[in-house]
Write a protein that holds these residues in place. Structure first.
Motif, PDB file in Angstrom:
ATOM      1  N   UNK A 111      54.088  59.522  32.391  1.00 38.25           N
ATOM      2  CA  UNK A 111      55.517  59.416  32.089  1.00 38.25           C
ATOM      3  C   UNK A 111      56.178  58.586  33.177  1.00 38.25           C
ATOM      4  N   UNK A 112      57.089  57.694  32.779  1.00 38.23           N
ATOM      5  CA  UNK A 112      57.801  56.853  33.742  1.00 38.23           C
ATOM      6  C   UNK A 112      59.205  57.407  33.975  1.00 38.23           C
ATOM      7  N   UNK A 113      59.434  57.945  35.161  1.00 40.02           N
ATOM      8  CA  UNK A 113      60.757  58.434  35.529  1.00 40.02           C
ATOM      9  C   UNK A 113      61.364  57.576  36.620  1.00 40.02           C
ATOM     10  N   UNK A 114      62.511  57.984  37.131  1.00 38.47           N
ATOM     11  CA  UNK A 114      63.206  57.216  38.163  1.00 38.47           C
ATOM     12  C   UNK A 114      62.405  57.198  39.462  1.00 38.47           C
ATOM     13  N   UNK A 115      62.266  56.010  40.039  1.00 42.51           N
ATOM     14  CA  UNK A 115      61.522  55.863  41.290  1.00 42.51           C
ATOM     15  C   UNK A 115      62.419  56.125  42.493  1.00 42.51           C
ATOM     16  N   UNK A 116      61.839  56.804  43.484  1.00 42.17           N
ATOM     17  CA  UNK A 116      62.553  57.045  44.739  1.00 42.17           C
ATOM     18  C   UNK A 116      62.368  55.907  45.729  1.00 42.17           C
ATOM     19  N   UNK A 117      61.490  54.961  45.400  1.00 41.17           N
ATOM     20  CA  UNK A 117      61.136  53.923  46.360  1.00 41.17           C
ATOM     21  C   UNK A 117      62.309  53.008  46.711  1.00 41.17           C
ATOM     22  N   UNK A 118      63.312  52.960  45.846  1.00 39.46           N
ATOM     23  CA  UNK A 118      64.433  52.045  46.082  1.00 39.46           C
ATOM     24  C   UNK A 118      65.673  52.747  46.634  1.00 39.46           C
ATOM     25  N   UNK A 119      65.555  54.023  46.962  1.00 40.61           N
ATOM     26  CA  UNK A 119      66.722  54.746  47.471  1.00 40.61           C
ATOM     27  C   UNK A 119      67.227  54.119  48.765  1.00 40.61           C
ATOM     28  N   UNK A 120      66.303  53.771  49.671  1.00 38.46           N
ATOM     29  CA  UNK A 120      66.714  53.139  50.915  1.00 38.46           C
ATOM     30  C   UNK A 120      67.431  51.821  50.684  1.00 38.46           C
TER      31      UNK A 120
END
Length: 463
Positions: free
Chosen positions: A84-93
């Motif tokens: 499943x593709x959910x929201x990525x945290x990698x771009x929070x910064x």
């Protein structure tokens, strides 16, 4: 053309006996498949809408696009990699730097869109060259460092933005999440962030009843007494309607800040494919590049309409591990349910009403966990920090990234923080590896633990 849309009924359609598995191309009865799809929605739900709120993007659109993107992903991998593709945290910064407090969402989604294109191109290259190129280009020392600086670079955001707004609500919410993560088991242990959000909401309402409105500083220097919980927008919102779309805007400085997240996403997707391969016993290396390409295409499409970046979710892999049902039919059901949720503006208004103090308590845990996942990659891959060739470039890159050090090339072109830290780590590691004597060169381990998401007891998507 086989797109993995035909499912063979497993046995009589009932749940598999102990030790048996339902393969991706199989399904249970449609009633049971719908139930499994609902489990997948619950597993991804908390993190998929928490991170858009933190990034200043529309959570309704994020939920809806997660469904659309999951369908696209499954079609590209031909149903071989159930995810499943959910929201990525990698771009929070990157979001905190590019669009503080949601002030510039167009520039943020434009930067994410470019990163999505780069991710898709990387996936295509991996598909053509083979999965081994991942560890060669992004070895565990580099990947761990990038993930770590993405998380720890956010510490000032908690200290200066969220926490001061309502410190006691932040402290109570943080304490609840920490205790719940340790004490709760099973499904509840995987949705502690969602439970923390609900707890914080309730405590904010109780504080409003007991202590009344709190003074909030305004941009002009004045203060205004405001309630912690304001649900007026929820009552005004419609039950059915489209989420808020917007077009991306492309800024070079913003793009440079967002690009390092591509490294984390490559590592994450690769780790998830390996995890699914271990569970299903299928050889999924030929689909490694397809999975990364699919995530890149999905992120590009989502950000093109103003949505959040996407990534494969460990939470849903955890559901598969618990149920031993790997049927992609359940993921299609989950995707359709998510799309329907995204078409309810009232739901989005409720999420947008999350008090800042609650976000303060949640982000203390989330940002720290993102950073420590980098250390997890190092530990699982037995990175040798006794080797100066590994230690020095990573040490320099971490301090630059976490400390938000800047390098100004011109008055209008500045590289700083996460972007500069990633560049120093990546280039420094490979240059030293090329120049160092053979006795000092590190030998990459097999890509067995690149996944920063193997712990499925919480509901946070990993970077």
């Amino acid at each position: 053309m086989n797109l993995g849309l035909g499912w063979k009924l497993y046995g009589d359609g009932s749940a598999p006996p102990p030790g048996a598995v339902v393969r991706p191309g199989e399904r249970l009865s449609w009633g049971r498949t719908v139930g499994l799809g609902a489990q997948h929605v619950i597993a991804m739900f908390g993190a998929t809408f928490v991170f858009p709120v933190v990034m200043g993007l529309d959570p309704n659109l994020a939920i809806m696009m997660s469904g659309v993107c999951t369908i696209i992903f499954l079609l590209i991998v031909k149903g071989k990699v159930p995810s499943y593709l959910g929201t990525s945290a990698a771009f929070v910064g990157a979001a905190v730097i590019i669009s503080p407090d949601g002030s510039n969402p167009a520039a943020l989604t434009g930067a994410i869109m470019v990163a999505g294109v780069v991710l898709a191109i990387s996936g295509l290259a991996i598909h053509l060259l083979g999965a081994h190129v991942i560890t060669k280009a992004f070895p565990p020392p580099v990947t761990g460092a990038v993930v770590m600086l993405i998380g720890f670079n956010l510490a000032p955001v908690v200290a200066n933005v969220y926490w001061p707004v309502d410190q006691w609500i932040g402290l109570l919410t943080m304490a609840f999440v920490v205790l719940a993560t340790v004490l709760l088991r099973g499904f509840l242990g995987r949705v502690t962030i969602l439970l923390g959000l609900v707890f914080g909401f309730v405590m904010s309402w109780v504080f409003d009843l007991l202590f009344g409105a709190r003074p909030v500083a305004q941009d002009d220097g004045s203060t205004l007494d405001l309630l912690r919980v304001d649900l007026s927008a929820v009552s005004d919102a419609a039950w059915i309607g489209l989420p808020s779309f917007h077009a991306p805007e492309f800024q070079t400085s913003a793009i440079l800040v967002a690009l390092p997240a591509v490294i984390a996403l490559i590592a994450e997707n690769a780790g998830h494919v390996k995890a699914v391969q271990e569970m299903t016993k299928d050889d999924l290396d030929p689909y490694m590049g397809r999975a990364i390409l699919a995530d890149g295409v999905a992120t590009t499409l989502s950000s093109a309409v103003g949505g959040s970046p996407t990534t494969t979710y460990a939470e849903n892999i955890g559901v598969m591990a618990a149920t031993r049902v790997y049927s992609t039919a359940a993921y299609y059901v989950a995707a359709i349910v998510a799309i329907l949720f995204g078409l309810c503006p009232k739901f989005g208004a409720l999420i947008a009403a999350t008090p800042s103090g609650v976000l303060g308590g949640i982000t203390v845990v989330l940002y720290g966990m993102i950073g420590l996942l980098g250390a997890k990659i190092w530990v699982e891959n037995r990175v040798d920090f006794g080797n100066p060739m590994t230690l020095v470039p990573i040490a320099a890159g971490l301090i630059v990234g976490i400390g938000d050090v800047s390098l100004a090339f011109t008055e209008n072109f500045v590289v700083s923080g996460i972007a500069l830290g990633t560049i120093i780590t990546l280039i420094g590691y490979h240059v030293l590896n090329a120049l160092a004597p053979a006795s000092m060169k590190s030998v990459p381990l097999p890509m067995s633990a690149l996944d920063p998401d193997s712990d499925d007891r919480d509901d946070t998507p990993r970077p």
